[in-house]
Design a protein around this motif. Sequence first.
Motif, PDB file in Angstrom:
ATOM      1  N   ASP A 167     -79.892   2.768 -32.199  1.00  0.00           N
ATOM      2  CA  ASP A 167     -78.807   3.720 -32.046  1.00  0.00           C
ATOM      3  C   ASP A 167     -77.837   3.130 -31.022  1.00  0.00           C
ATOM      4  OD1 ASP A 167     -77.550   6.353 -32.364  1.00  0.00           O
ATOM      5  OD2 ASP A 167     -78.203   6.657 -30.277  1.00  0.00           O
ATOM      6  N   ALA A 168     -76.579   2.967 -31.394  1.00  0.00           N
ATOM      7  CA  ALA A 168     -75.596   2.336 -30.502  1.00  0.00           C
ATOM      8  C   ALA A 168     -75.465   3.124 -29.199  1.00  0.00           C
ATOM      9  CB  ALA A 168     -74.244   2.213 -31.202  1.00  0.00           C
ATOM     10  N   VAL A 220     -70.575 -10.700 -32.991  1.00  0.00           N
ATOM     11  CA  VAL A 220     -71.719 -10.878 -32.100  1.00  0.00           C
ATOM     12  C   VAL A 220     -72.873 -11.405 -32.948  1.00  0.00           C
ATOM     13  CG1 VAL A 220     -73.354  -9.744 -30.552  1.00  0.00           C
ATOM     14  CG2 VAL A 220     -70.942  -9.058 -30.547  1.00  0.00           C
ATOM     15  N   PHE A 221     -73.347 -12.574 -32.595  1.00  0.00           N
ATOM     16  CA  PHE A 221     -74.390 -13.245 -33.360  1.00  0.00           C
ATOM     17  C   PHE A 221     -75.614 -12.349 -33.525  1.00  0.00           C
ATOM     18  CE2 PHE A 221     -78.377 -15.653 -33.019  1.00  0.00           C
ATOM     19  CZ  PHE A 221     -78.345 -16.282 -34.246  1.00  0.00           C
ATOM     20  N   GLY A 222     -76.032 -12.150 -34.770  1.00  0.00           N
ATOM     21  CA  GLY A 222     -77.273 -11.470 -35.055  1.00  0.00           C
ATOM     22  C   GLY A 222     -77.232  -9.955 -35.017  1.00  0.00           C
ATOM     23  N   TRP A 223     -76.073  -9.371 -34.756  1.00  0.00           N
ATOM     24  CA  TRP A 223     -75.956  -7.914 -34.746  1.00  0.00           C
ATOM     25  C   TRP A 223     -75.025  -7.474 -35.861  1.00  0.00           C
ATOM     26  CZ3 TRP A 223     -75.357  -6.009 -29.012  1.00  0.00           C
ATOM     27  CH2 TRP A 223     -76.595  -6.118 -28.367  1.00  0.00           C
ATOM     28  N   TYR A 224     -75.374  -6.372 -36.493  1.00  0.00           N
ATOM     29  CA  TYR A 224     -74.572  -5.827 -37.587  1.00  0.00           C
ATOM     30  C   TYR A 224     -74.331  -4.349 -37.324  1.00  0.00           C
ATOM     31  CZ  TYR A 224     -72.823  -5.161 -42.316  1.00  0.00           C
ATOM     32  OH  TYR A 224     -72.023  -4.882 -43.403  1.00  0.00           O
ATOM     33  N   PHE A 225     -73.081  -3.949 -37.292  1.00  0.00           N
ATOM     34  CA  PHE A 225     -72.699  -2.573 -36.990  1.00  0.00           C
ATOM     35  C   PHE A 225     -72.758  -1.703 -38.239  1.00  0.00           C
ATOM     36  CE2 PHE A 225     -69.428   0.729 -36.862  1.00  0.00           C
ATOM     37  CZ  PHE A 225     -69.813   1.422 -35.723  1.00  0.00           C
ATOM     38  N   LEU A 226     -73.313  -0.505 -38.087  1.00  0.00           N
ATOM     39  CA  LEU A 226     -73.305   0.496 -39.150  1.00  0.00           C
ATOM     40  C   LEU A 226     -72.646   1.763 -38.616  1.00  0.00           C
ATOM     41  CD1 LEU A 226     -76.913   0.119 -40.621  1.00  0.00           C
ATOM     42  CD2 LEU A 226     -74.760  -0.655 -41.641  1.00  0.00           C
ATOM     43  N   PRO A 227     -71.655   2.292 -39.327  1.00  0.00           N
ATOM     44  CA  PRO A 227     -70.957   3.489 -38.839  1.00  0.00           C
ATOM     45  C   PRO A 227     -71.810   4.748 -38.971  1.00  0.00           C
ATOM     46  CG  PRO A 227     -70.138   2.882 -40.998  1.00  0.00           C
ATOM     47  CD  PRO A 227     -71.105   1.806 -40.588  1.00  0.00           C
ATOM     48  N   ALA A 228     -71.395   5.780 -38.275  1.00  0.00           N
ATOM     49  CA  ALA A 228     -72.066   7.076 -38.335  1.00  0.00           C
ATOM     50  C   ALA A 228     -71.799   7.742 -39.677  1.00  0.00           C
ATOM     51  CB  ALA A 228     -71.578   7.965 -37.199  1.00  0.00           C
ATOM     52  N   SER A 229     -72.692   8.645 -40.056  1.00  0.00           N
ATOM     53  CA  SER A 229     -72.525   9.446 -41.265  1.00  0.00           C
ATOM     54  C   SER A 229     -73.087  10.838 -41.000  1.00  0.00           C
ATOM     55  CB  SER A 229     -73.242   8.811 -42.448  1.00  0.00           C
ATOM     56  OG  SER A 229     -73.291   9.718 -43.533  1.00  0.00           O
ATOM     57  N   CYS A 267     -75.552  11.977 -43.805  1.00  0.00           N
ATOM     58  CA  CYS A 267     -76.915  11.439 -43.746  1.00  0.00           C
ATOM     59  C   CYS A 267     -77.592  11.709 -42.397  1.00  0.00           C
ATOM     60  CB  CYS A 267     -76.902   9.939 -44.021  1.00  0.00           C
ATOM     61  SG  CYS A 267     -76.301   9.487 -45.648  1.00  0.00           S
ATOM     62  N   GLY A 268     -76.855  12.295 -41.461  1.00  0.00           N
ATOM     63  CA  GLY A 268     -77.416  12.557 -40.140  1.00  0.00           C
ATOM     64  C   GLY A 268     -77.617  11.300 -39.320  1.00  0.00           C
ATOM     65  N   LEU A 269     -76.728  10.325 -39.509  1.00  0.00           N
ATOM     66  CA  LEU A 269     -76.848   9.042 -38.804  1.00  0.00           C
ATOM     67  C   LEU A 269     -75.729   8.885 -37.787  1.00  0.00           C
ATOM     68  CD1 LEU A 269     -77.608   6.743 -41.868  1.00  0.00           C
ATOM     69  CD2 LEU A 269     -79.239   7.583 -40.170  1.00  0.00           C
ATOM     70  N   SER A 270     -76.084   8.420 -36.610  1.00  0.00           N
ATOM     71  CA  SER A 270     -75.085   8.067 -35.606  1.00  0.00           C
ATOM     72  C   SER A 270     -74.707   6.602 -35.795  1.00  0.00           C
ATOM     73  CB  SER A 270     -75.654   8.307 -34.206  1.00  0.00           C
ATOM     74  OG  SER A 270     -76.813   7.526 -34.021  1.00  0.00           O
ATOM     75  N   GLU A 271     -73.783   6.103 -34.990  1.00  0.00           N
ATOM     76  CA  GLU A 271     -73.438   4.678 -35.051  1.00  0.00           C
ATOM     77  C   GLU A 271     -74.684   3.866 -34.699  1.00  0.00           C
ATOM     78  OE1 GLU A 271     -70.123   4.162 -32.368  1.00  0.00           O
ATOM     79  OE2 GLU A 271     -68.709   4.437 -34.013  1.00  0.00           O
ATOM     80  N   SER A 308     -73.332  -0.956 -52.573  1.00  0.00           N
ATOM     81  CA  SER A 308     -72.555  -2.160 -52.816  1.00  0.00           C
ATOM     82  C   SER A 308     -71.082  -1.848 -52.542  1.00  0.00           C
ATOM     83  CB  SER A 308     -72.746  -2.571 -54.278  1.00  0.00           C
ATOM     84  OG  SER A 308     -72.151  -3.799 -54.533  1.00  0.00           O
ATOM     85  N   PRO A 309     -70.326  -2.717 -51.967  1.00  0.00           N
ATOM     86  CA  PRO A 309     -70.542  -4.101 -51.534  1.00  0.00           C
ATOM     87  C   PRO A 309     -71.044  -4.226 -50.106  1.00  0.00           C
ATOM     88  CG  PRO A 309     -68.236  -3.607 -51.272  1.00  0.00           C
ATOM     89  CD  PRO A 309     -68.900  -2.348 -51.821  1.00  0.00           C
ATOM     90  N   TYR A 310     -71.315  -3.085 -49.429  1.00  0.00           N
ATOM     91  CA  TYR A 310     -71.761  -3.136 -48.037  1.00  0.00           C
ATOM     92  C   TYR A 310     -73.148  -3.753 -47.914  1.00  0.00           C
ATOM     93  CZ  TYR A 310     -67.805  -0.042 -47.805  1.00  0.00           C
ATOM     94  OH  TYR A 310     -66.550   0.482 -47.937  1.00  0.00           O
ATOM     95  N   ARG A 311     -73.991  -3.514 -48.908  1.00  0.00           N
ATOM     96  CA  ARG A 311     -75.326  -4.114 -48.909  1.00  0.00           C
ATOM     97  C   ARG A 311     -75.207  -5.634 -48.965  1.00  0.00           C
ATOM     98  NH1 ARG A 311     -79.696  -2.226 -53.078  1.00  0.00           N
ATOM     99  NH2 ARG A 311     -77.842  -1.826 -54.293  1.00  0.00           N
ATOM    100  N   GLU A 312     -74.337  -6.146 -49.822  1.00  0.00           N
ATOM    101  CA  GLU A 312     -74.157  -7.594 -49.951  1.00  0.00           C
ATOM    102  C   GLU A 312     -73.525  -8.184 -48.688  1.00  0.00           C
ATOM    103  OE1 GLU A 312     -73.370  -5.343 -52.279  1.00  0.00           O
ATOM    104  OE2 GLU A 312     -74.736  -5.884 -53.910  1.00  0.00           O
ATOM    105  N   HIS A 313     -72.636  -7.429 -48.062  1.00  0.00           N
ATOM    106  CA  HIS A 313     -72.013  -7.881 -46.809  1.00  0.00           C
ATOM    107  C   HIS A 313     -73.083  -8.033 -45.725  1.00  0.00           C
ATOM    108  CE1 HIS A 313     -69.494  -7.438 -43.110  1.00  0.00           C
ATOM    109  NE2 HIS A 313     -68.743  -8.283 -43.794  1.00  0.00           N
ATOM    110  N   LEU A 314     -73.982  -7.062 -45.640  1.00  0.00           N
ATOM    111  CA  LEU A 314     -75.084  -7.142 -44.686  1.00  0.00           C
ATOM    112  C   LEU A 314     -75.987  -8.330 -45.013  1.00  0.00           C
ATOM    113  CD1 LEU A 314     -76.959  -5.872 -42.432  1.00  0.00           C
ATOM    114  CD2 LEU A 314     -78.141  -4.821 -44.346  1.00  0.00           C
ATOM    115  N   ALA A 315     -76.312  -8.521 -46.300  1.00  0.00           N
ATOM    116  CA  ALA A 315     -77.178  -9.635 -46.698  1.00  0.00           C
ATOM    117  C   ALA A 315     -76.556 -10.981 -46.324  1.00  0.00           C
ATOM    118  CB  ALA A 315     -77.462  -9.574 -48.196  1.00  0.00           C
ATOM    119  N   LYS A 316     -75.253 -11.105 -46.494  1.00  0.00           N
ATOM    120  CA  LYS A 316     -74.563 -12.346 -46.116  1.00  0.00           C
ATOM    121  C   LYS A 316     -74.629 -12.549 -44.611  1.00  0.00           C
ATOM    122  CE  LYS A 316     -70.728 -15.366 -46.553  1.00  0.00           C
ATOM    123  NZ  LYS A 316     -71.171 -16.113 -45.413  1.00  0.00           N
ATOM    124  N   HIS A 317     -74.435 -11.482 -43.857  1.00  0.00           N
ATOM    125  CA  HIS A 317     -74.505 -11.582 -42.398  1.00  0.00           C
ATOM    126  C   HIS A 317     -75.912 -12.013 -41.965  1.00  0.00           C
ATOM    127  CE1 HIS A 317     -72.365 -10.680 -38.657  1.00  0.00           C
ATOM    128  NE2 HIS A 317     -73.531 -10.300 -38.172  1.00  0.00           N
TER     129      HIS A 317
END
Length: 165
Positions: A70-71, A94-103, A106-110, A141-150
């Motif tokens: 949790d950010a 930032v090497f090795g970190w991937y940001f996911l926004p809040a929703s 879905c009850g998700l924070s950043e 998709s395409p966010y899943r593929e973006h994460l996989a590339k990262h």
Amino acid sequence: MIYHTPGSDDPLDQADIVSNCPVPLLTEFDLDGVKPPQIQVSTCRILVLTQGCDLANRKASSVTVAVVHDAHTLVEQNLIKPADVRGPIRAGRVFGWYFLPASTDCGLSEMIVDLRQIHTVRLELLTTLCQRGHRAARLVSPYREHLAKHFADTFSRIGLPAPYE
């Protein structure tokens, strides 16, 4: 929206976010083998990294996962600054970190996925957690593929032992 909420009976897939996953951590070890290794198990939120085709075709009995932080918690612990979340982390610099926004849906924070803190978890365990309602969301998709590339970029980089002279 970058998230989808799968049903509890939907099969596990790449980029699923699952809460309360037990993850082992080796805390002590004796190289001479006199004392047994000490292992601590903590529960955390994880994101599935294993390819969806391997999961769908049952080619994997173990699943590669990354820890999701949790950010806000990282900021409260003074591990990162709020400006870093809004700036370089969100921008993917930032090497090795991937940001996911809040929703709110879905009850998700950043969140921040730590692609350097990866673990292997049994497929049956993750499937059971999903069936019991611990899957919060899935990146679409395409966010899943973006994460996989990262993730791929994190581990495919070539580090030199010394800079060029």
